[in-house]
Design an enzyme around this catalytic site. Structure first.
Site, PDB file in Angstrom:
ATOM      1  N   ASP A 194       0.869  -1.156   0.000  1.00 20.80           N
ATOM      2  CA  ASP A 194       0.000   0.000   0.000  1.00 20.80           C
ATOM      3  C   ASP A 194       0.919   1.222   0.000  1.00 20.80           C
ATOM      4  O   ASP A 194       2.119   1.111   0.287  1.00 20.80           O
ATOM      5  CB  ASP A 194      -0.901  -0.033   1.233  1.00 20.80           C
ATOM      6  CG  ASP A 194      -1.790   1.184   1.333  1.00 20.80           C
ATOM      7  OD1 ASP A 194      -2.452   1.524   0.334  1.00 20.80           O
ATOM      8  OD2 ASP A 194      -1.820   1.810   2.406  1.00 20.80           O
ATOM      9  N   ASP A 214       0.229   5.206   1.114  1.00 20.38           N
ATOM     10  CA  ASP A 214       0.227   6.096   2.276  1.00 20.38           C
ATOM     11  C   ASP A 214       0.179   5.292   3.572  1.00 20.38           C
ATOM     12  O   ASP A 214      -0.686   4.441   3.765  1.00 20.38           O
ATOM     13  CB  ASP A 214      -0.995   7.019   2.231  1.00 20.38           C
ATOM     14  CG  ASP A 214      -1.007   7.906   0.996  1.00 20.38           C
ATOM     15  OD1 ASP A 214      -0.547   9.047   1.081  1.00 20.38           O
ATOM     16  OD2 ASP A 214      -1.480   7.435  -0.061  1.00 20.38           O
ATOM     17  N   ASP A 273      -1.712  -0.938   5.831  1.00 22.44           N
ATOM     18  CA  ASP A 273      -2.014  -0.402   7.160  1.00 22.44           C
ATOM     19  C   ASP A 273      -3.511  -0.156   7.356  1.00 22.44           C
ATOM     20  O   ASP A 273      -3.903   0.604   8.253  1.00 22.44           O
ATOM     21  CB  ASP A 273      -1.237   0.903   7.403  1.00 22.44           C
ATOM     22  CG  ASP A 273      -1.783   2.078   6.599  1.00 22.44           C
ATOM     23  OD1 ASP A 273      -2.186   1.855   5.436  1.00 22.44           O
ATOM     24  OD2 ASP A 273      -1.818   3.202   7.131  1.00 22.44           O
TER      25      ASP A 273
END
Length: 225
Positions: free
Chosen positions: A10, A12, A171
């Site tokens: 991922d 950000d 996240d």
């Protein structure tokens, strides 16, 4: 332990720490519209949820707020972000060295993100990562975004590698759901933009592995390649 052939991230809060730029823009907008600015920690927790969530955090509790204002504020937010997308954003500590090691070992790495391509590509360009990144999959490229496994399979097809041979690192719950649905080895990073509730309930995400720090992530990935 099965050796893995590719690593997907991922963007950000997982590969790149972009929160400082979002915090800066939110402060500018709150000052402009005379709204109280959320705490930096509150902003960080919303980054992985996207621009709409960050704008709602800024203005969502005001009496005169409506969907039209949300759309206008969100567009202004995105325009400001595009104009200064990489003032303070950086790879998380140690991850540049990890990417270099992957490249030296001929292990392709890529990104599967829900960030629009025009922003994701610009960010990678500014950080000199575009030519290093083997594949970038964004919402523009698929019909169904994460938590659907569609973008994960698209990335694997581009790399000509089976999904089961890939590691996916994220996240957010949708990252782990997408990776699990694609039968990848999923890794949840606690150093990312997780709320206190997320951290307390992280086991419910059913990630294969949970790591606390970027260094832990480096060590874990190197043990699989």
């Amino acid at each position: 332990m099965d050796t893995k052939k590719a690593v997907l991230f991922d963007l950000d809060g997982t590969l790149i720490d972009t929160a400082s730029d979002f915090i800066r823009i939110i402060r500018l907008m709150c000052d402009k519209y005379d709204y109280p600015c959320p705490l930096d920690s509150q902003i960080r927790e919303q980054v992985s949820a996207g621009s709409r969530a960050m704008v709602q955090l800024m203005f969502g509790n005001t009496a005169d707020f409506n969907d039209d204002k949300l759309a206008a504020y969100r567009q202004e937010f995105l325009d400001l972000y595009e104009a200064d997308i990489c003032v303070d954003s950086r790879l998380f500590e140690g991850l540049d060295e990890l990417l270099t090691t992957l490249e030296q070992r001929s292990i392709p790495w890529g990104i599967v993100t829900n960030k629009p391509r025009y922003l994701a590509q610009t960010l990678l360009d500014r950080l000199n990562l575009s030519k290093r990144c083997a594949v970038l999959v964004c919402p523009d490229d698929v019909e169904h975004t994460k938590p659907s496994p569609e973008p994960m399979f698209l990335a694997c097809n581009a790399l000509n590698i089976a999904a089961k041979d890939c590691i996916y690192v994220g996240d957010h719950l949708r990252d782990i759901q997408a990776g699990n649905a694609a039968n990848m080895l999923t890794v949840a990073v606690k150093y990312g933009y997780l709320s206190a509730d997320d951290k307390a309930n992280l086991q419910a995400w059913q990630a294969d592995i949970v790591v606390d720090t970027p260094k832990d992530l480096v060590d874990m990935i190197l043990s699989y390649i």
